[in-house]
Every structure is written in C-alpha cells, then in structure tokens.
Design a protein around this motif. Structure first.
Motif, PDB file in Angstrom:
ATOM      1  N   LYS A  78       0.855  -1.187   0.000  1.00 59.33           N
ATOM      2  CA  LYS A  78       0.000   0.000   0.000  1.00 59.33           C
ATOM      3  C   LYS A  78       0.887   1.231   0.000  1.00 59.33           C
ATOM      4  CE  LYS A  78      -3.861   2.301   0.320  1.00 59.33           C
ATOM      5  NZ  LYS A  78      -4.840   2.327  -0.776  1.00 59.33           N
ATOM      6  N   ILE A  79       0.609   2.155  -0.909  1.00 61.30           N
ATOM      7  CA  ILE A  79       1.403   3.374  -1.017  1.00 61.30           C
ATOM      8  C   ILE A  79       0.522   4.586  -0.727  1.00 61.30           C
ATOM      9  CG2 ILE A  79       2.884   4.783  -2.496  1.00 61.30           C
ATOM     10  CD1 ILE A  79       3.445   2.309  -4.147  1.00 61.30           C
ATOM     11  N   TYR A  80       0.951   5.393   0.230  1.00 62.44           N
ATOM     12  CA  TYR A  80       0.268   6.645   0.559  1.00 62.44           C
ATOM     13  C   TYR A  80       1.162   7.824   0.177  1.00 62.44           C
ATOM     14  CZ  TYR A  80      -2.716   3.746   3.573  1.00 62.44           C
ATOM     15  OH  TYR A  80      -3.567   2.788   4.060  1.00 62.44           O
ATOM     16  N   GLY A  81       0.553   8.864  -0.308  1.00 61.29           N
ATOM     17  CA  GLY A  81       1.277  10.113  -0.564  1.00 61.29           C
ATOM     18  C   GLY A  81       0.743  11.172   0.384  1.00 61.29           C
ATOM     19  N   TYR A  82       1.599  11.649   1.298  1.00 59.21           N
ATOM     20  CA  TYR A  82       1.135  12.641   2.274  1.00 59.21           C
ATOM     21  C   TYR A  82       1.552  14.039   1.818  1.00 59.21           C
ATOM     22  CZ  TYR A  82       0.460  15.234   6.598  1.00 59.21           C
ATOM     23  OH  TYR A  82       0.049  16.164   7.530  1.00 59.21           O
ATOM     24  N   CYS A  83       0.560  14.916   1.704  1.00 60.41           N
ATOM     25  CA  CYS A  83       0.788  16.298   1.261  1.00 60.41           C
ATOM     26  C   CYS A  83       0.239  17.261   2.314  1.00 60.41           C
ATOM     27  CB  CYS A  83       0.092  16.560  -0.075  1.00 60.41           C
ATOM     28  SG  CYS A  83       0.514  15.377  -1.374  1.00 60.41           S
ATOM     29  N   ARG A  84       0.930  18.363   2.500  1.00 60.35           N
ATOM     30  CA  ARG A  84       0.478  19.324   3.521  1.00 60.35           C
ATOM     31  C   ARG A  84       0.848  20.738   3.112  1.00 60.35           C
ATOM     32  NH1 ARG A  84       2.959  21.712   7.953  1.00 60.35           N
ATOM     33  NH2 ARG A  84       4.845  20.479   7.664  1.00 60.35           N
ATOM     34  N   VAL A  85      -0.075  21.676   3.347  1.00 60.03           N
ATOM     35  CA  VAL A  85       0.211  23.104   3.201  1.00 60.03           C
ATOM     36  C   VAL A  85      -0.160  23.798   4.497  1.00 60.03           C
ATOM     37  CG1 VAL A  85      -0.023  23.218   0.697  1.00 60.03           C
ATOM     38  CG2 VAL A  85      -2.043  23.499   2.133  1.00 60.03           C
ATOM     39  N   SER A  86       0.520  24.916   4.767  1.00 61.73           N
ATOM     40  CA  SER A  86       0.363  25.583   6.052  1.00 61.73           C
ATOM     41  C   SER A  86      -0.534  26.805   6.023  1.00 61.73           C
ATOM     42  CB  SER A  86       1.743  25.993   6.589  1.00 61.73           C
ATOM     43  OG  SER A  86       2.594  24.870   6.662  1.00 61.73           O
ATOM     44  N   THR A  98      -1.492  -4.905   7.878  1.00 58.70           N
ATOM     45  CA  THR A  98      -0.891  -6.231   7.815  1.00 58.70           C
ATOM     46  C   THR A  98      -0.051  -6.403   6.545  1.00 58.70           C
ATOM     47  OG1 THR A  98      -2.915  -7.079   6.772  1.00 58.70           O
ATOM     48  CG2 THR A  98      -2.732  -7.266   9.171  1.00 58.70           C
ATOM     49  N   GLU A  99      -0.113  -5.446   5.633  1.00 53.82           N
ATOM     50  CA  GLU A  99       0.670  -5.492   4.411  1.00 53.82           C
ATOM     51  C   GLU A  99       1.745  -4.408   4.443  1.00 53.82           C
ATOM     52  OE1 GLU A  99      -1.425  -4.231   0.867  1.00 53.82           O
ATOM     53  OE2 GLU A  99      -2.804  -2.991   2.041  1.00 53.82           O
ATOM     54  N   PRO A 100       2.814  -4.545   3.640  1.00 54.83           N
ATOM     55  CA  PRO A 100       3.864  -3.519   3.598  1.00 54.83           C
ATOM     56  C   PRO A 100       3.297  -2.163   3.208  1.00 54.83           C
ATOM     57  CG  PRO A 100       4.574  -5.517   2.479  1.00 54.83           C
ATOM     58  CD  PRO A 100       3.107  -5.679   2.748  1.00 54.83           C
ATOM     59  N   VAL A 101       3.820  -1.119   3.830  1.00 56.14           N
ATOM     60  CA  VAL A 101       3.317   0.246   3.590  1.00 56.14           C
ATOM     61  C   VAL A 101       4.473   1.170   3.219  1.00 56.14           C
ATOM     62  CG1 VAL A 101       2.221   2.271   4.631  1.00 56.14           C
ATOM     63  CG2 VAL A 101       1.363  -0.017   5.159  1.00 56.14           C
ATOM     64  N   THR A 102       4.230   2.020   2.249  1.00 60.51           N
ATOM     65  CA  THR A 102       5.175   3.069   1.853  1.00 60.51           C
ATOM     66  C   THR A 102       4.476   4.413   1.953  1.00 60.51           C
ATOM     67  OG1 THR A 102       6.448   1.665   0.344  1.00 60.51           O
ATOM     68  CG2 THR A 102       6.565   4.035  -0.031  1.00 60.51           C
ATOM     69  N   ILE A 103       5.158   5.395   2.546  1.00 58.36           N
ATOM     70  CA  ILE A 103       4.631   6.765   2.587  1.00 58.36           C
ATOM     71  C   ILE A 103       5.580   7.648   1.785  1.00 58.36           C
ATOM     72  CG2 ILE A 103       3.840   8.684   3.998  1.00 58.36           C
ATOM     73  CD1 ILE A 103       3.642   6.810   6.361  1.00 58.36           C
ATOM     74  N   VAL A 104       5.027   8.384   0.843  1.00 56.92           N
ATOM     75  CA  VAL A 104       5.823   9.256  -0.020  1.00 56.92           C
ATOM     76  C   VAL A 104       5.544  10.713   0.331  1.00 56.92           C
ATOM     77  CG1 VAL A 104       6.429   9.832  -2.396  1.00 56.92           C
ATOM     78  CG2 VAL A 104       5.602   7.524  -1.847  1.00 56.92           C
ATOM     79  N   PHE A 105       6.616  11.489   0.493  1.00 57.54           N
ATOM     80  CA  PHE A 105       6.522  12.919   0.774  1.00 57.54           C
ATOM     81  C   PHE A 105       7.217  13.686  -0.347  1.00 57.54           C
ATOM     82  CE2 PHE A 105       6.805  10.570   4.728  1.00 57.54           C
ATOM     83  CZ  PHE A 105       5.807  11.099   5.522  1.00 57.54           C
ATOM     84  N   ASP A 106       6.697  14.834  -0.674  1.00 58.76           N
ATOM     85  CA  ASP A 106       7.380  15.686  -1.644  1.00 58.76           C
ATOM     86  C   ASP A 106       8.719  16.143  -1.077  1.00 58.76           C
ATOM     87  OD1 ASP A 106       7.591  17.220  -4.085  1.00 58.76           O
ATOM     88  OD2 ASP A 106       7.236  18.999  -2.856  1.00 58.76           O
ATOM     89  N   SER A 107       8.745  16.466   0.215  1.00 52.84           N
ATOM     90  CA  SER A 107       9.989  16.842   0.883  1.00 52.84           C
ATOM     91  C   SER A 107       9.870  16.519   2.360  1.00 52.84           C
ATOM     92  CB  SER A 107      10.286  18.337   0.698  1.00 52.84           C
ATOM     93  OG  SER A 107       9.372  19.118   1.442  1.00 52.84           O
ATOM     94  N   VAL A 108      11.005  16.532   3.048  1.00 52.34           N
ATOM     95  CA  VAL A 108      11.033  16.182   4.467  1.00 52.34           C
ATOM     96  C   VAL A 108      10.217  17.163   5.305  1.00 52.34           C
ATOM     97  CG1 VAL A 108      13.130  17.494   4.989  1.00 52.34           C
ATOM     98  CG2 VAL A 108      12.573  15.468   6.339  1.00 52.34           C
ATOM     99  N   SER A 109      10.087  18.408   4.853  1.00 47.86           N
ATOM    100  CA  SER A 109       9.334  19.406   5.610  1.00 47.86           C
ATOM    101  C   SER A 109       7.849  19.075   5.675  1.00 47.86           C
ATOM    102  CB  SER A 109       9.515  20.800   4.989  1.00 47.86           C
ATOM    103  OG  SER A 109       8.986  20.832   3.675  1.00 47.86           O
ATOM    104  N   ARG A 110       7.356  18.246   4.741  1.00 50.31           N
ATOM    105  CA  ARG A 110       5.943  17.862   4.771  1.00 50.31           C
ATOM    106  C   ARG A 110       5.673  16.835   5.871  1.00 50.31           C
ATOM    107  NH1 ARG A 110       4.078  21.937   3.631  1.00 50.31           N
ATOM    108  NH2 ARG A 110       6.207  22.516   4.146  1.00 50.31           N
ATOM    109  N   MET A 111       6.719  16.101   6.287  1.00 49.89           N
ATOM    110  CA  MET A 111       6.560  15.140   7.375  1.00 49.89           C
ATOM    111  C   MET A 111       6.639  15.844   8.716  1.00 49.89           C
ATOM    112  SD  MET A 111       8.772  11.703   8.178  1.00 49.89           S
ATOM    113  CE  MET A 111       8.527  10.771   9.702  1.00 49.89           C
TER     114      MET A 111
END
Length: 238
Positions: free
Chosen positions: A2-10, A58-71
C-alpha cells in the motif's frame, strides 16, 4: 504493498496541487492524504489518522513525501517519527531528499551484519572484526546524522521564513496596519475584500446558492476567517 502520498500546506495561499503532481508523477497507484492549513502545530488530524491506520496494517506500507518538511518541520519530532515508522517496517520516501529514504538507512544497518572475519587466527579475527565494527557503526551514525540534518534544515528554513516575514512586514508598515486593525481601526487587504465579495454574493446567508462549506472554499479562506467575515458583513447589513 500500500502506497500513501502525504501532502500538507500551512496557509490558504499555498497550493497543495504541486505536491500531489510531484508524487503521482512517480507513483501511479498511490492514495493521496491531504492536510491543509496546519501551520507548524502538531494538530494534524489526517497525519494522525494515517499513522493509526499504518499501525494496524498487515501489508507492507510506503509513505511518499514531496519533501522532508511535509513530514515534520521540527527536527527532534521528525527524527523520532522517522525511527518509529522505520521500526514498524514502513518505507519512507522523500522525493527531494532521496539520500534519507529508509532504504538508505536500512542498507547502513544491514552492513553491520553482513561482514565477519574468520581467518582462523583468533587474535587477527578479533582485531579485524573490531575495525569492521567501528566502520559499520560510523556508517550507521552517518546515516542517522544525515536524517537529522535534513529535519534540522527544514526547521531552520521555517525560522528563517518567520524572520524574513517579520522584517518584511516592518519594512512595509504592515505591522502598524495590523495593529490599527486590532485596535478597531479598519484595514482591508485586497484579499479580504475579494473574499467578502464572494461570501456576500454566493453564501446562502446573503441570498446566494452555496452552503458555508462550499462558499468558504470558493473564498479561499480558513474556517475561522470565513465566519469572522460573515459576522462583519451581517453587522453592516443591520
């Protein structure tokens, strides 16, 4: 996997679409998690929800960020989050800082286990293994330091932005305008005028067709600002 893309704006002025485009350009089968207007606070409900979901996965997970500052924009908090997710087995990918992807960190850790000298001479083996161990520990420490530096750089950029914003406001006199507004002397920005025009024209409260949730998005303001503008407009119509 499962792949998630986390995006954030302030802030409402920022566009989240750029982050989404960057992630989907690399990963087709990705579920985007969008977080808006969180600033530098720890109140990130979508991020918290995603972490709870991951901890039960229960399955492998990947989280993708545009940059480290979004995490995270806080170095200590960011590194702790990184380690926690790494220990859970989550793969972390940072498009702008690929050198701190968890795969790089994992390789550094694996190198500690891959090499073991066995020459047949106890004293020689002990000396060689001590040298190998020291090199491997250095590699792991270097990987950890690179991760911490990435988060520290992100935190520094936030501090620098605040300083530049403050200096810019002082130079332009914006600070004085804001002070006057807080003391009751009206000060309208071009954006606030435009937002109020949208509210007055489209909100159901003023005879328009849109409910508050849709009208706020159209006006491009935060929830608190939207209702403050509505109250100001209502007072003017009384």
């Amino acid at each position: 996997m499962k792949i998630y893309g986390y995006c954030r704006v302030s802030t409402p002025k920022q566009s989240i679409q750029r982050q989404i485009d960057n992630i989907t350009a690399v990963y087709n089968d990705v579920e985007i998690i969008a977080e808006t207007y969180t600033g530098t606070t720890s109140d990130r409900p979508q991020w918290a929800k995603l972490k709870r979901k991951i901890m039960k996965a229960t399955e492998p997970v990947t989280i993708v960020f545009d940059s480290v500052s979004r995490m995270s924009r806080n170095a200590d908090e960011g590194f702790k989050e990184y380690q926690k997710l790494f220990n859970k087995g989550v793969s972390l990918v940072f498009l702008k800082e690929p050198h701190i992807n968890t795969e790089t960190y994992k390789q550094a850790m694996n190198r500690q286990l891959d090499v073991n000298a066995d020459t047949g001479d106890t004293a020689t083996d002990k000396m060689i293994n001590a040298i190998i161990g020291a090199v491997q520990e250095y590699q792991l420490a270097l990987a950890e330091r690179q991760i911490k530096l990435a988060f520290e750089q992100s935190e520094k950029e936030v501090a620098d932005l605040r300083t530049r914003t403050s200096e810019g406001m002082k130079a332009s006199g914006a600070g004085e305008k804001i002070r006057k507004a807080k003391t009751g002397r009206t000060f309208e920005t071009q954006k606030s005028v435009k937002a109020k025009e949208v509210i007055r024209k489209y909100s159901k409260s003023f005879g328009g067709a849109l409910p508050d949730s849709e009208c706020r998005i159209l006006a491009g303001v935060s929830r608190n600002t939207f209702y403050r503008y509505k109250n100001e407009l209502k007072k003017k119509t009384i």
